[in-house]
Design a protein around this motif. Structure first.
Motif, short mmCIF file in Angstrom:
data_model
loop_
_atom_site.label_atom_id
_atom_site.label_comp_id
_atom_site.label_asym_id
_atom_site.label_seq_id
_atom_site.Cartn_x
_atom_site.Cartn_y
_atom_site.Cartn_z
N TYR A 148 -6.72 -0.08 -6.56
CA TYR A 148 -5.94 -1.03 -5.77
C TYR A 148 -5.85 -0.58 -4.30
O TYR A 148 -6.06 -1.38 -3.39
CB TYR A 148 -4.54 -1.18 -6.38
N GLN B 139 -7.22 -2.54 -0.97
CA GLN B 139 -6.33 -2.88 0.14
C GLN B 139 -6.86 -2.31 1.45
O GLN B 139 -6.85 -2.98 2.47
CB GLN B 139 -4.91 -2.37 -0.13
N LEU C 218 0.83 -1.20 0.00
CA LEU C 218 0.00 0.00 0.00
C LEU C 218 0.87 1.26 0.00
O LEU C 218 0.61 2.21 -0.72
CB LEU C 218 -0.91 -0.03 1.23
#
Length: 76
Positions: free
Chosen positions: A52, A56, A15
């Motif tokens: 994304y 996450q 991340l």
């Protein structure tokens, strides 16, 4: 060049790394030298990274909720 490397799978990225990449993309998009084609490519890459990151963060949030339901985590 770097263009081929940018097509890599985001799944293997942390991340933190994803956020770093987003910052780089934003900086490039703010640059006056970027062509319309390049800024569109950067925008596309940026939206993939954002998606994304959201996924996450959702996963982290779900883990936190599970932990709190189990009584292991009392406050955030």
């Amino acid at each position: 060049g770097r263009s081929k490397r940018n097509e890599r799978n985001h799944q293997s990225m942390t991340l933190e790394k994803a956020f770093e990449e987003l910052e780089v993309i934003i900086e490039k998009m703010n640059s006056k030298e970027v062509s319309l084609d390049d800024s569109f490519a950067l925008y596309t890459e940026g939206t993939k990274l954002l998606k994304y990151c959201n996924e996450q963060l959702d996963n982290v949030e779900k883990k936190m909720l599970v932990l709190s339901e189990e009584g292991e985590l009392h406050e955030f």
